[in-house]
Write an enzyme that holds these catalytic residues in place. Structure first.
Site, mmCIF file in Angstrom:
data_model
loop_
_atom_site.group_PDB
_atom_site.id
_atom_site.type_symbol
_atom_site.label_atom_id
_atom_site.label_comp_id
_atom_site.label_asym_id
_atom_site.label_seq_id
_atom_site.Cartn_x
_atom_site.Cartn_y
_atom_site.Cartn_z
ATOM 1 N N GLY A 21 1.669 3.803 3.949
ATOM 2 C CA GLY A 21 2.696 3.336 3.514
ATOM 3 C C GLY A 21 3.952 3.869 3.296
ATOM 4 N N GLY B 122 0.813 -1.224 0.103
ATOM 5 C CA GLY B 122 -0.013 0.178 0.064
ATOM 6 C C GLY B 122 0.867 1.273 0.057
ATOM 7 C CB ALA B 123 2.306 3.231 -2.720
ATOM 8 N NE ARG C 157 -9.583 3.038 14.045
ATOM 9 C CZ ARG C 157 -9.434 4.179 15.074
ATOM 10 N NH1 ARG C 157 -10.651 4.116 15.713
ATOM 11 N NH2 ARG C 157 -8.818 4.914 15.312
ATOM 12 C CG ASP D 244 -0.501 1.139 -4.490
ATOM 13 O OD1 ASP D 244 -0.714 1.460 -3.341
ATOM 14 O OD2 ASP D 244 -1.432 1.005 -5.464
ATOM 15 C CG ASN E 270 -8.314 1.463 11.194
ATOM 16 O OD1 ASN E 270 -8.126 0.717 12.086
ATOM 17 N ND2 ASN E 270 -7.956 2.639 10.684
ATOM 18 C CG HIS F 128 -6.750 1.160 16.450
ATOM 19 N ND1 HIS F 128 -6.026 2.173 17.375
ATOM 20 C CD2 HIS F 128 -6.794 1.398 15.241
ATOM 21 C CE1 HIS F 128 -5.807 3.130 16.475
ATOM 22 N NE2 HIS F 128 -6.194 2.871 15.376
#
Length: 314
Positions: free
Chosen positions: A23, A18-19, A98, A43, A130, A185
């Site tokens: 990330g 994940g860019a 979330r 990605d 999430n 979280h």
């Protein structure tokens, strides 16, 4: 071991999936630490990871880091890794919780975790996507990896947020304040003040309650201010710090989302607990001397997480 994976010396490769903003920050922190031969951003968007990797490469001469940074469009192209940080997934938008992301992100995280384990059978996964607690469980279930090799990063982030907010309120320098964040979280996050004596001694009870509540909703607070994106400096830095703590193998205790085996009277769920991290993930779960009220809150958080996990798509 396969080429590119740790074999007794320094870790060879870390991969960040994940860019996006989280990330990108994770990759930058890892590259700047200069402990890996290579950091790879992955990605599916053509050119995105490669462009960010090239930009980071240009900073090496300024930071002094000798870590290679590369972009790839798949885990298979990235190659075997010691650690994989999973940030891929849909981000929250204002007004979303979330849990609104659960079904979509469960499919994404499950696919990434399964492919990561296929490419690197000894990999350690650090999940950031999430809803964090459920996605960490999903990564474990889909990867088939031992539970100690699958962690969620939330506790370190939440504890850091609480320490920073307490410092801004006059409790002292954030780096010198101790605190842990346990539970979920999200709404069931637990900050045991029995484990934050310096902060508890310097702020009154009403203010402490306010800071705990603000910590619990800090992600939503950032989201509301940005309006078009969620927090990324904190999550990206926390994920990288977890990986670096494993690389250092120093015995430092951090909060992480892990699967207990009876500790605190909890099992069969992924929940935020204090752990000692080692090169290959969780070395052990630390059992703190919590008050009865804190322990009850932690167990209730685990129960609620378990109920949400039960609703994950198969």
């Amino acid at each position: 071991m396969a080429e590119g994976v740790e074999s007794g010396g320094a870790p060879a490769r870390a991969v960040v999936v994940g860019a996006g903003h989280v990330g990108m920050i994770s990759a930058m922190r890892l590259a700047d630490a200069d402990v890996f031969d290579e950091v790879v951003l992955v990605d599916v968007e053509p050119g995105l990871a490669a462009g960010i990797a090239l930009d980071l490469t240009h900073t090496g001469a300024l930071t002094g880091s000798g870590t290679r940074v590369r972009g790839a469009v798949s885990l298979e192209e990235a190659g075997p890794a010691d650690y994989v940080i999973i940030t891929a997934g849909k981000a929250r938008r204002p007004g979303m919780s979330r849990s609104d992301l659960t079904a979509t992100n469960a499919r994404i995280v499950g696919d990434v975790a399964g492919r990561a384990a296929a490419v690197s059978p000894d990999v350690v996964l650090v999940v950031v996507t999430n809803p964090l607690d459920e996605m960490t469980y999903q990564a474990w279930r889909s990867s088939g990896l031992p539970a100690e090799q699958v962690l969620g990063m939330a506790g370190l982030l939440d504890a850091g947020r609480f320490r920073a907010l307490a410092a801004a309120d006059g409790a002292g320098a954030a780096r010198e304040l101790g605190a842990v964040a346990l539970g979920s979280h999200g709404e069931e996050m637990v900050i045991p003040l029995s484990q934050a004596p310096e902060i508890a001694a310097r702020l009154d009870a009403a203010r402490l309650d306010e800071l705990v509540d603000r910590t619990r909703t800090s992600g939503a607070e950032v989201l509301g201010l940005l309006k078009s994106g969620s927090a990324f400096f904190g999550p990206g830095t926390a994920a990288a710090h977890m990986v670096l703590a494993m690389v250092a193998d120093s015995g430092t205790v951090v909060s992480a989302t892990v699967r207990p085996n009876g500790e605190y009277g909890i099992g069969d769920v992924f929940v935020g607990l204090p752990v000692v991290l080692g090169r290959r993930g969780v070395r052990r779960i630390v059992e703190l001397d919590l008050t009865p009220e804190e322990l009850e809150l932690l167990r209730e958080a685990a129960k609620r997480i378990g109920e949400r996990i039960a609703g994950l798509p198969a």
